[in-house]
Every structure is written in C-alpha cells, then in structure tokens.
Write a protein that holds these residues in place. Structure first.
Motif, mmCIF file in Angstrom:
data_model
loop_
_atom_site.group_PDB
_atom_site.id
_atom_site.type_symbol
_atom_site.label_atom_id
_atom_site.label_comp_id
_atom_site.label_asym_id
_atom_site.label_seq_id
_atom_site.Cartn_x
_atom_site.Cartn_y
_atom_site.Cartn_z
ATOM 1 N N CYS A 92 0.846 -1.650 0.311
ATOM 2 C CA CYS A 92 -0.149 -0.169 -0.160
ATOM 3 C C CYS A 92 0.556 1.478 0.120
ATOM 4 O O CYS A 92 0.019 2.291 0.327
ATOM 5 N N HIS A 93 2.364 1.641 -0.084
ATOM 6 C CA HIS A 93 3.036 2.336 -0.148
ATOM 7 C C HIS A 93 4.480 2.231 -1.067
ATOM 8 O O HIS A 93 4.653 1.104 -1.349
ATOM 9 N N ASN A 121 -2.792 6.259 -0.792
ATOM 10 C CA ASN A 121 -3.818 5.919 0.218
ATOM 11 C C ASN A 121 -2.374 7.143 1.590
ATOM 12 O O ASN A 121 -1.165 7.432 1.341
ATOM 13 N N CYS A 124 0.428 4.663 5.498
ATOM 14 C CA CYS A 124 1.877 4.849 5.864
ATOM 15 C C CYS A 124 3.226 5.375 4.096
ATOM 16 O O CYS A 124 3.725 5.254 4.995
#
Ligand code: MG
Ligand code: ZN
Length: 218
Positions: A92-93, A121, A124
C-alpha cells in the motif's frame, strides 16, 4: 518478536536507501517530488496536464506507483514524458528500494524534475522517505473537508497541498475554508494551490511553482 522494533528497523533501512537516492538525484541535478493522496483524488490526470503545461521546461519524468496495473503509466507515456511503472502487488506504499530499482528502467537523460506518484493511500506513504526533496499532498473536493485532521501526518510532512477538482465545487458539499483551516492548523507552513486538472483552472500557479523550484537550467 517486538513489532515496534521490527518496524523501526524497516524504516531505518528505508531511510538509508532514501539518502542514497537523494544523493543520486542531487548529483544529477534532478528535483524530486513525492505525490501523495487517497485513491481517486486525480493525481494521474494532474500529472498529465502538468507535464503538458511544462512543455519540457523543465524536462520531467514520472515514476508511477500502483497496487496493480500499468494503466496510469500508459496515460503518462502518452504525454511523451519518460515513465516507469512500479506495481507493488498489493503493498500500500512505495519504498526507497522500489524507487531505486525502478530508476534503472527510466531514461533520465536531461531530466530536471522527477514526479513520483505514490500509491493512493494517506497513511503509510507519509512514513516512507523515497529520497524526494518535497512531498506534495493532493486532496479533492469529492472527499471530506476534514481529511487534514483525520490524516494529520501526511499533511504535516508535506510542503505543498493541492486541492483538486475545484470545478466540482458547485455540485458538492465541500467547504473550502473549513478544509484550509484544518490543513493550516495541522501544518501552518503548507503552501496551497487550488486546481482542476480536468478544466485546467488554477494549474498555472502550480506549474510556475514547479519552474521556480526545479533546478532551473530551463
Ligand atoms: Mg493514478
Ligand atoms: Zn503501506
């Protein structure tokens, strides 16, 4: 196992690799921005329009981060700018290592500005330095005006905030002043641009800012 310790180690290793990236960018005279937003804030459209308006002054390249697909990279490629896609396969990053590896596939010849579109996102990505010079957070009028208080860290670590999709203001229930107040309370030093990547409204001041901050060989 101590989870906190493991997380710290991951971040420390990431910071080392980010420092390597930054040294490389500085050596090559490339100014680097890390663009952060939630999914659907309009980052890719904004990048397409920004690159068209820059018109090679400065010469820009793009790193596209996505969880899946190379759809966004293909849109950027259509502008003629060099682009490399990072597919995180669920992560997610972006991390500094992923950017470092991707640079090997990017034609950086003559590039003065590198725009990194992070994975959509707001959590993070704020913790992972990629070696950029500044972070840019992009919010949009189709989101809640209270994003800066719900996700304060990403607003605190950013230098620039774009409020995108302002063309939709007559149709949505978004209070711009409320948003700006929340954002300024979170980070009094934020620089704001209000844009519509779709209509082009407000893009000139943003492009001027890029020209003022990129190395300036243009
Ligand atoms: Mg995108
Ligand atoms: Zn993540």
């Amino acid at each position: 196992m101590d989870f906190i310790t493991v997380e710290r180690k991951v971040l420390r290793k990431n910071d080392e690799l980010a420092a390597e990236n930054r040294a490389r960018f500085n050596g090559a005279g490339v100014y680097v921005l890390n663009l952060l937003s939630s999914p659907g804030a309009g980052k890719t459209t904004l990048l397409e329009q920004t690159i068209r308006l820059l018109d090679g002054r400065p010469r820009a390249a793009v790193v596209e981060g996505d969880v899946q697909t190379d759809h966004d990279a293909r849109r950027i490629a259509a502008t003629g700018a060099p682009v490399v896609q990072i597919v995180t396969n669920g992560a997610c990053h972006l991390e500094a290592k992923l950017v470092q590896d991707a640079l090997g596939s990017l034609d950086m010849d003559g590039v003065e500005l590198l725009l990194i579109e992070n994975v959509g996102n707001l959590v993070c990505p704020a913790s992972f330095d990629l070696g950029e010079h500044k972070k840019v957070v992009i919010a949009s009028t189709t989101e809640g005006a209270d994003k800066p208080v719900k996700y304060p860290k990403v607003f605190r670590v950013s230098d620039v905030c774009l409020l995108n999709k302002i063309d939709l203001l007559p149709h949505v229930d978004f209070d711009v002043d409320e948003f700006l107040n929340y954002a300024r309370t979170t980070n009094p030093d934020l620089r704001f641009f209000q844009t519509s990547a779709r209509t082009g409204e407000g893009l000139e001041p943003w492009v001027d800012w890029l020209r003022d901050n990129a190395p300036g060989r243009s």
